[in-house]
Design an enzyme around this catalytic site. Structure first.
Site, PDB file in Angstrom:
ATOM      1  N   ASP A 310       0.850  -1.182   0.000  1.00 58.70           N
ATOM      2  CA  ASP A 310       0.000   0.000   0.000  1.00 58.70           C
ATOM      3  C   ASP A 310       0.883   1.228   0.000  1.00 58.70           C
ATOM      4  OD1 ASP A 310      -2.626  -0.833  -0.091  1.00 58.70           O
ATOM      5  OD2 ASP A 310      -2.576  -1.451   2.010  1.00 58.70           O
ATOM      6  N   GLU A 351      -2.102  17.575   7.272  1.00 63.14           N
ATOM      7  CA  GLU A 351      -1.926  18.470   6.130  1.00 63.14           C
ATOM      8  C   GLU A 351      -2.073  19.919   6.588  1.00 63.14           C
ATOM      9  OE1 GLU A 351      -3.890  15.834   6.067  1.00 63.14           O
ATOM     10  OE2 GLU A 351      -3.284  14.582   4.377  1.00 63.14           O
ATOM     11  N   PHE A 380     -13.745  20.302   7.688  1.00 66.52           N
ATOM     12  CA  PHE A 380     -13.904  19.581   6.424  1.00 66.52           C
ATOM     13  C   PHE A 380     -15.158  18.729   6.482  1.00 66.52           C
ATOM     14  CE2 PHE A 380     -13.277  15.911   3.733  1.00 66.52           C
ATOM     15  CZ  PHE A 380     -12.800  16.478   2.555  1.00 66.52           C
TER      16      PHE A 380
END
Lengths: 692, 563
Positions: A310, A351, A380
């Protein structure tokens, strides 16, 4: 688990226990599992009987007694090597067992809570665990969220979050809830929980021979048969030669000497160490905090030649980082940085934090207090796919600062009757091509610019992939990113291939394709949707933090939940096979010297003239003292070499990530050529000591 | 050795190496059903054979049916050859009126020729008439060699195919081997031999008066045709008792060179065919190299032993048992080739070789007849050693061992061990038996270690299906005929059956693609490993026996004692 503290090979307690166990293992029912050593045991017994018979008949032979003693030592040393390997596993099992105390649990029956013993819980029962409770058995959280202390099995003291739904729903019996309350559905029958299985595995109780071990045992048994033939036919040949040289037939070879020859020729070294090598392979995995459900899995790990990895967490750090601010036309970079920072001040995502840090580092814009700014944070959401702040200025007017994906911001700006400029579109597609994630920042109806968010490839990962390539292992990166992004990261990380926009079923399909082409595939996963792929892969490593379904599907569990562990596992598998091959080669190569010790010793007088020294004494290239000391030296060497090689069997041969050819060349030199030479030196030394 | 000797040796090996890819490539075309030059010549015969026997040439079978067909076919051949010997007086083409053969000699000979051994307990010209020689023995010379090729082909298909159980069709492989390989080459070789003076007729034996006035019976017969196939098919059974030392079998130095070449030609070329069929000629050359290295090593030791001074004879050349027409070098080159290749024909008497040269001849056989070995048999025997080598050494690269992409697992190891064990079982147990009982010891011509070597050689020759002998042993007795016969059967089918099982098992496996982590089997490292494993397995098994035979004899000879 205490496995992180490397159990020393020469722990006194283990040594003592192993010494006792090696006597217990003389039980024929146990010995017969190892045909080579079983032959030695029969030989020892026969020789002992002959010594005893000699005593009763009044011609006691000290030479035969010494042979008998050393033959028994050969058996004991082989048993000892196995016992010491098991002992190390047992020590780990004991520490596991300490944590598995008798616990009570609150079982939900209808709406009633009934206290029951943990042992009485069946698969499918529902229990409630609250702060301070020990989780009674393996299960799946079906309601609630809690922090759980899993140090009992992982050795990691930091608590982990377990919650219903999602990929962190599995809980392990014996771990402890330290906050909140969860409802658990039990997923394993009593006595078959994760810890139970771990204990059984490390103790070696259920250890079955692995396929390769079986094949090797067959080879060793076959070689033993050949040497048995050689030895049983020798008296006939020898008898012929005796009568041809004018000696009476009664001078023929004695049974103890023949047994000594046989034991020296059959591959006792590898035969004695074979199971220790297998057990220690399991042990070495455990030291890396990986639990294999079978020895077969470890072997398969050595064969894996395609790894599905991954992207997130394995190849890149879990999070993207802001690395640059690119302003729109007519906007200064400081303005952009300032707006981006303000919008991220309350954003606790990695982030968001990286944007605050970058603005501070690049333009010395310090973080400000959100309340001080009169701002309210807009988190968000999946619908808006943006986050940001609303700031009320001195006029009471509300300014909306937003950051988000290109599409989301365009909708946002256009809804505010703004205009989405072409150069922003260009910047966005440019960044995407490089494998970065563009984050567009806007204030009300004006686009300010783009934040360059980048996947950070883990340090050193490129070298590891290069090592894997040398070993002939292909790496495939799996990511949900689009092809452009995936290609850029794949190039940066140096993987051989990638799958972009991959869905869980794509993984499964890819594994099947690779397998159909003859590859063996390894992968690591955690989620329930990884379970089919984990089950299909030849090596499926489930992260301990993952779901119960994933842990059931894989054939290994990584207690550290570290995706790069796959690479370690492959190494352990290869090292295990190498150790077996190396010691087999060594064992067979040893025979050459033993012949040169024993054949001239037994054939010394054949065709001799008056001096009693026949022509075959020319084969005594080691110039051993006497025929008897020559035979004794070979037998003693044969016994003590087992003990001397125990540390190597437990630690494994030195492993370096090199191509098959260089690994073979090195091992051949050390164990093949070394295996021919070492006994010449060893037997000579022992002979010198005997003849002192 | 003279310069001329060295030139001859180099010429011989250059021809061998040069012809290997030519014939190898031709056989590749034949066995894969491609177009080839002999198709217009014998193609009609192949079709006719299938129509006559009802064989479907494209009907492929699994390993069990393939093996079953092979066993039935060989059993039929055995029974036929056995019976025609017992009933010889009633059969035509027996101008010398030779009597019926004893049952044990007939058993031994029938086994010998069906197993491609061609051990001859009897003396050809005084035992068997032309009918038995031609219809019995010569036919078996063809079909036993073709049987070896068929087994090899099945094994190659097992290795190169994936996830199937089909290994080909035994009858097709048999027919093609005979019609397109053995028959054309034999015809070619017969013509060459006849041109050199080898006889080919059906005349009764001629009685002539010698210069001294004594009468002598000169045997006649269709020799050239049988010699051609006995050399090409690694059979080795001579038309005359002295085999290729007889001037009617091997009249000139040129016939000698060609006959020697014929010994190694097909086994050597099959390595190239093997490489082509598994998809890499490098693999074929690797196998060839391992065989070649062992052959040269044996040759060098033998030549050294023969040319080095025997203290008893001072520096006189050792010509005992050798044809003066051929000399030492050509005799040793032949003895090394014929024992390496499971042929067994001789142009010098192995019993008279110096002890070390005799040991090399014996060891060539004991190592499993894999140094080129019998037609087909040498290569499938070599694959057994490759499997063992790959298994032991392959582990050392840290992967489950694999050969040409096929994983070598418990079943392959088990079968490979059986294939190695059975011939050694024959050699050691029967030799031990013969060296302790009277019927065994009474056949010996020589005493001391040399007598022991004669016994050891005989059973090695039987187990390895070689057929050559230390002729000092009188083996046409009940004991030797029966035990050697059993030894030949075990040595042949005790290897073929495990090899077929391996072929069947491997065919069902997947092929792991090549990568940097693959253990390479086509480089120098592997070749030396393979040579090492063959020497170590064979050497360790037989070192005690050899040390009581040729080794001690050599040491004694240097001390001035011979037997």
């Amino acid at each position: 688990m205490s496995s992180k503290q490397n159990t020393s090979i020469f722990n006194r307690k283990i040594l003592f226990k192993a010494a006792i166990d090696s006597v217990i293992k003389l039980n024929p029912a146990l010995l017969i599992k190892n045909p080579v050593i079983f032959i030695v045991a029969i030989g020892s017994l026969l020789t002992t009987i002959m010594v005893l018979a000699g005593i009763f008949q009044g011609n006691f032979s000290p030479f035969n007694l010494q042979i008998a003693v050393w033959l028994w030592f050969t058996v004991l040393f082989a048993n000892f090597s196995e016992a010491i390997a098991e002992g190390r596993g047992k020590a780990q099992a004991d520490s596991l067992r300490k944590n598995r105390t008798q616990t009570k649990a609150l079982k939900l029956v209808g709406k009633q809570q009934v206290p029951v013993w943990a042992n009485d819980l069946k698969k499918g029962d529902i229990v409630i665990c609250e702060t301070g409770d020990i989780i009674p058995s393996d299960g799946e959280v079906i309601e609630g969220i809690a922090s759980v202390d899993e140090s009992a099995i992982t050795g990691e003291s930091a608590p982990v979050i377990r919650e219903s739904g999602g990929d962190r729903s599995a809980v392990t019996g014996g771990t402890k809830v330290i906050s909140d309350r969860i409802i658990i559905r039990i997923t394993s029958e009593p006595g078959n929980t994760f810890i139970d299985r771990m204990i059984a595995l490390v103790e070696g109780a259920k250890r079955q021979k692995t396929p390769n071990e079986i094949a090797l045992s067959i080879l060793l048994s076959g070689l033993s048969m050949i040497f048995l033939l050689t030895v049983v036919t020798l008296p006939a040949f020898f008898g012929y030669s005796l009568s041809a040289s004018g000696f009476p037939g009664s001078h023929n070879l004695t049974i103890p000497v023949l047994i000594a020859l046989l034991v020296c020729l059959i591959p006792t070294t590898i035969g004695g160490l074979l199971s220790a090598i297998g057990i220690s392979g399991m042990d070495r995995l455990l030291q890396r905090n990986v639990i294999a459900t079978s020895g077969r899995a470890i072997e398969a790990a050595g064969d894996v030649d395609v790894l599905l990895l991954d992207k997130t967490g394995t190849i890149t750090l879990g999070n993207r980082m802001a690395t640059d601010f690119i302003p729109a036309e007519g906007v200064t970079v400081e303005e952009l940085a300032d707006a981006a920072q303000i919008s991220s001040l309350s954003d606790e995502t990695p982030e968001g934090r990286s944007i605050v840090v970058l603005a501070k580092e690049k333009f010395n814009i310090r973080g400000r207090d959100v309340h001080h700014l009169n701002a309210s944070f807009i988190p968000f959401s999946a619908q808006s796919r943006m986050s940001g702040v609303d700031i009320r200025d001195s006029d009471g007017k509300v300014h909306q600062i937003r950051k988000g994906s290109s599409d989301a911001i365009r909708t946002f700006v256009q809804n505010n009757n703004g205009f989405y400029p072409q150069n922003i579109k260009d910047i966005v597609s440019g960044l995407s091509r490089q494998g970065a994630t563009p984050l567009v920042v806007a204030e009300d109806n004006k686009v300010l610019g783009v934040v360059h968010l980048k996947d950070i490839v883990k340090g050193g990962i490129k070298q590891r992939f290069a090592e894997l390539r040398k070993m002939g292992i292909k790496t495939v990166m799996i990511t949900g990113d689009n092809t452009l992004t995936a290609a850029a990261i794949a190039a940066e990380a140096g993987v051989d291939d990638f799958m972009a926009e991959a869905k869980p079923e794509d993984k499964l399909r890819r594994i099947r394709e690779e397998q159909a082409n003859g590859h063996l595939v390894g992968m690591i996963g955690d989620g329930t949707n990884d379970a089919p792929a984990l089950a299909q892969a030849d090596i499926g490593i489930a992260m301990n933090s993952g779901t119960q379904a994933a842990r059931e599907a894989g054939n290994m569990v990584d207690l550290d939940s570290n995706p790069t562990k796959l690479i370690e596992v492959v190494k352990v598998g290869k090292q295990l096979l190498m150790t077996r091959g190396a010691l087999t080669t060594f064992s067979i190569a040893n025979d050459v010297a033993k012949y040169f010790a024993i054949i001239p010793a037994i054939a010394l007088s054949l065709y001799s003239g008056k001096n009693g020294v026949g022509p075959l004494s020319a084969l005594n290239v080691m110039h051993l003292g006497s025929p008897q000391s020559a035979i004794m030296s070979a037998v003693i060497f044969n016994a003590i070499i087992i003990i001397l090689l125990v540390p190597l069997a437990l630690k494994g041969v030195r492993y370096r990530p090199v191509s098959a050819k260089s690994a073979l060349t090195r091992n051949l030199l050390v164990f093949g050529v070394g295996g021919i030479l070492a006994p010449f030196i060893g037997i000579k030394l022992i002979d010198l000591i005997i003849n002192l | 050795m003279t310069t001329q000797d060295i030139i001859q040796v180099i010429l011989f090996f250059s021809l061998l190496i040069g012809l290997t890819p030519v014939l190898g490539n031709y056989m590749y075309k034949v066995f894969t059903g491609n177009k080839h030059v002999m198709l217009p010549v014998f193609g009609w015969l192949e079709k006719l054979t299938y129509r006559f026997t009802g064989v479907n040439p494209d009907g492929e079978t699994n390993w069990k049916s393939y093996t079953f067909g092979l066993l039935i076919f060989n059993l039929t051949g055995f029974v036929f050859v056995f019976l025609i010997q017992l009933l010889q007086v009633f059969l035509p083409l027996n101008p010398a009126h030779l009597p019926n053969v004893s049952w044990h000699s007939a058993f031994n000979t029938a086994v010998s020729f069906t197993t491609n051994t061609n051990w001859q307990g009897y003396s050809g010209e005084t035992t068997l008439g032309y009918f038995v020689q031609m219809i019995g023995l010569t036919v078996q010379n063809f079909v036993s060699a073709a049987t070896g090729i068929a087994v090899l082909l099945a094994l190659i298909r097992g290795i190169s195919r994936k996830t199937t159980e089909k290994l080909g069709n035994f009858w097709t492989d048999l027919t093609r081997s005979i019609l397109y390989v053995l028959l054309p080459l034999s015809i070619l070789l017969s013509v060459i031999l006849v041109s050199q003076g080898v006889i080919q007729n059906f005349k009764p034996y001629e009685t002539i008066k010698t210069l001294q006035g004594a009468t002598q019976v000169i045997p006649m017969g269709p020799a050239a045709s049988q010699i051609a196939i006995k050399q090409l098919g690694t059979n080795g059974g001579g038309f005359f008792n002295t085999n290729s030392a007889h001037p009617f079998e091997n009249p000139t130095p040129f016939s000698n060179l060609i006959e020697m070449l014929a010994i190694l030609l097909i086994p050597s070329s099959l390595t190239y065919t093997y490489g082509k069929m598994v998809g890499s000629t490098r693999q074929g050359w690797a196998v060839f190299s391992a065989m070649f290295i062992l052959l040269i090593a044996g040759l060098v030791i033998s030549l050294y032993a023969e040319y080095s001074a025997n203290p008893i004879f001072r520096h006189l050349p050792r010509m005992e048992g050798k044809e003066t027409r051929f000399g030492i070098t050509n005799s040793i080159l032949w003895s090394t080739s014929t024992t390496a290749a499971s042929n067994g024909s001789v142009n010098a008497m192995h019993d008279s070789l110096s002890p070390l040269a005799g040991m090399v001849a014996m060891l060539n056989i004991m190592l499993g007849e894999v140094i080129f070995g019998g037609v087909g048999a040498g290569l499938y025997g070599m694959v057994i050693f490759i499997i063992l080598t790959v298994f032991i050494a392959g582990l050392m690269v840290g992967r489950t061992p694999e050969y040409l992409g096929k994983k070598i697992e418990a079943f392959e190891v088990q079968m490979a061990i059986i294939a190695v064990l059975v011939p050694n079982f024959v050699i050691l147990l029967f030799s031990a038996w013969a060296s302790v009982i009277n019927p065994g010891l009474s056949g010996l011509n020589n005493s001391g270690p040399h007598g022991f070597s004669e016994i050891l050689y005989a059973y090695s020759s039987a187990a390895g299906n070689n057929g050559s002998a230390f002729a000092g042993l009188n083996a046409n007795t009940l004991f030797y005929n029966v035990t050697l016969g059993i030894g030949m059967l075990l040595g042949r089918f005790g290897v073929i059956i495990p090899v077929m099982a391996i072929a069947g098992n491997m065919a069902g496996k997947k092929i792991t693609p090549l990568s940097a982590g693959t253990f390479r089997t086509d480089n120098g490292l592997f070749i030396s490993l393979l040579v090492g494993v063959i020497l170590i397995v064979g050497g360790l098994t037989h070192f005690p026996a050899l040390s009581l035979g040729p080794i001690v004899e050599h040491l004694l000879m240097n001390g001035g004692i011979t037997f």
